[in-house]
Design a protein around this motif. Structure first.
Motif, short mmCIF file in Angstrom:
data_model
loop_
_atom_site.label_atom_id
_atom_site.label_comp_id
_atom_site.label_asym_id
_atom_site.label_seq_id
_atom_site.Cartn_x
_atom_site.Cartn_y
_atom_site.Cartn_z
N HIS A 103 0.83 -1.19 0.00
CA HIS A 103 0.00 0.00 0.00
C HIS A 103 0.87 1.25 0.00
N PRO A 104 0.43 2.32 -0.67
CA PRO A 104 1.23 3.55 -0.76
C PRO A 104 1.57 4.20 0.58
N THR A 105 0.81 3.88 1.64
CA THR A 105 1.13 4.49 2.94
C THR A 105 2.00 3.58 3.82
N ALA A 106 2.28 2.37 3.36
CA ALA A 106 3.21 1.50 4.11
C ALA A 106 4.62 2.05 3.94
N VAL A 107 5.48 1.76 4.91
CA VAL A 107 6.86 2.26 4.87
C VAL A 107 7.81 1.07 4.89
N ASN B 24 3.37 -12.31 -4.63
CA ASN B 24 1.96 -12.41 -4.22
C ASN B 24 1.71 -12.01 -2.78
N CYS B 25 2.63 -11.25 -2.19
CA CYS B 25 2.43 -10.76 -0.82
C CYS B 25 1.54 -9.53 -0.81
N TYR B 26 0.94 -9.29 0.35
CA TYR B 26 0.15 -8.08 0.58
C TYR B 26 0.69 -7.38 1.82
N VAL B 27 0.98 -6.08 1.67
CA VAL B 27 1.40 -5.24 2.80
C VAL B 27 0.40 -4.10 2.89
N GLY B 28 -0.31 -4.01 4.03
CA GLY B 28 -1.44 -3.11 4.16
C GLY B 28 -1.09 -1.68 4.52
N PRO B 29 -2.11 -0.82 4.56
CA PRO B 29 -1.92 0.59 4.87
C PRO B 29 -1.23 0.78 6.22
N LEU B 30 -0.27 1.70 6.25
CA LEU B 30 0.43 2.14 7.45
C LEU B 30 1.28 1.05 8.12
N ALA B 31 1.50 -0.06 7.43
CA ALA B 31 2.44 -1.05 7.95
C ALA B 31 3.85 -0.47 7.89
N SER B 32 4.69 -0.86 8.85
CA SER B 32 6.07 -0.40 8.90
C SER B 32 6.99 -1.60 8.93
N THR C 54 -7.82 -15.14 0.53
CA THR C 54 -8.58 -13.91 0.30
C THR C 54 -7.63 -12.71 0.21
N TYR C 55 -6.61 -12.69 1.05
CA TYR C 55 -5.62 -11.60 0.97
C TYR C 55 -4.75 -11.71 -0.28
N GLN C 56 -4.48 -12.92 -0.72
CA GLN C 56 -3.75 -13.07 -1.99
C GLN C 56 -4.59 -12.55 -3.15
N ASP C 57 -5.90 -12.79 -3.07
CA ASP C 57 -6.81 -12.22 -4.06
C ASP C 57 -6.84 -10.70 -3.95
N LEU C 58 -6.81 -10.17 -2.73
CA LEU C 58 -6.78 -8.72 -2.54
C LEU C 58 -5.52 -8.12 -3.15
N THR C 59 -4.41 -8.84 -3.09
CA THR C 59 -3.18 -8.39 -3.75
C THR C 59 -3.45 -8.15 -5.24
N ARG C 60 -4.06 -9.13 -5.89
CA ARG C 60 -4.34 -9.01 -7.32
C ARG C 60 -5.36 -7.89 -7.60
N ARG C 61 -6.40 -7.81 -6.76
CA ARG C 61 -7.42 -6.77 -6.95
C ARG C 61 -6.81 -5.38 -6.77
N SER C 62 -5.93 -5.24 -5.78
CA SER C 62 -5.32 -3.94 -5.52
C SER C 62 -4.38 -3.53 -6.65
N LEU C 63 -3.58 -4.48 -7.13
CA LEU C 63 -2.69 -4.17 -8.26
C LEU C 63 -3.48 -3.74 -9.48
#
Length: 200
Positions: free
Chosen positions: A20-24, A34-42, A158-167
């Protein structure tokens, strides 16, 4: 995404991952396929190495950090819930760390194990494979049933699917001032909570 090199060491993100653009991401960070890193993760690789293996997810407000020369690792299909903190530990394949849980230095969460929400896994603890631990400090509750292992894997997929949906479609926009008529719903796959799954 805010992405920083330190001492010339630059984070690595596989093109099939979504951060996510707000992750650091700082320094010696490796985000696998195929990983997902969510908002504000550090993910701070400014002391030790941070590694996400294929299909892992690290959700919003999570922190991964570690001591110098120690790795903090989430193996394949690892699932790290909202607000969790991982420090110089390893989360083995197909394991889940629940929301707001803390896993401390040199602890190991075994394959297909579950750390309950808000649990505190102390330094050096070994969580056996296919077990549930909970509490402060975390204690063994019981072995996990096959249907619970399947439920966890479904959530990770479901989160792996969210990775694809987000991309494919996630983008920054201006909020509407009111909902449009016949407002569509997000087309996420249906996932039942574990409680709903038990009810049938």
């Amino acid at each position: 995404m805010p992405c920083y090199a330190i001492e010339g060491v630059i984070p690595v993100v596989d093109p099939s991952a979504y951060v996510h653009p707000t992750a650091v991401l700082i320094g010696d960070v490796h985000v696998g396929p195929n990983c997902y890193v969510g908002p504000l993760a550090s993910l701070r690789g400014d002391f030790g190495r941070i590694v996400l293996h294929a299909g892992a997810n690290v959700q919003d407000n999570c922190v991964m950090h570690g001591f110098p020369q120690q790795d903090t690792v989430v193996e394949e299909n690892g699932h790290i819930g909202h607000g969790a903190v991982l420090h110089s530990c390893i989360v083995r394949r197909d394991a889940l760390v629940g929301m707001n849980a803390v896993v401390m230095d040199e602890a190991e969460v075994g394959e297909q194990a579950v750390v309950a929400a808000c649990a505190f896994v102390p330094a050096g603890m070994r969580v056996a494979p296919r077990t549930l631990v909970a509490g402060v400090p975390a204690k063994l509750i019981r072995s996990l049933r096959d249907e619970e292992i399947t439920w966890k894997l479904t959530g990770t997929q479901t989160y792996q699917d969210l990775t694809r949906r987000s991309l494919a479609s996630l983008k920054e926009v201006q909020a509407l001032t009111q909902a449009e008529p016949n407002r569509p719903r997000v087309q996420a796959p249906e996932v039942k909570s574990l409680i709903a799954s038990k009810r049938g």
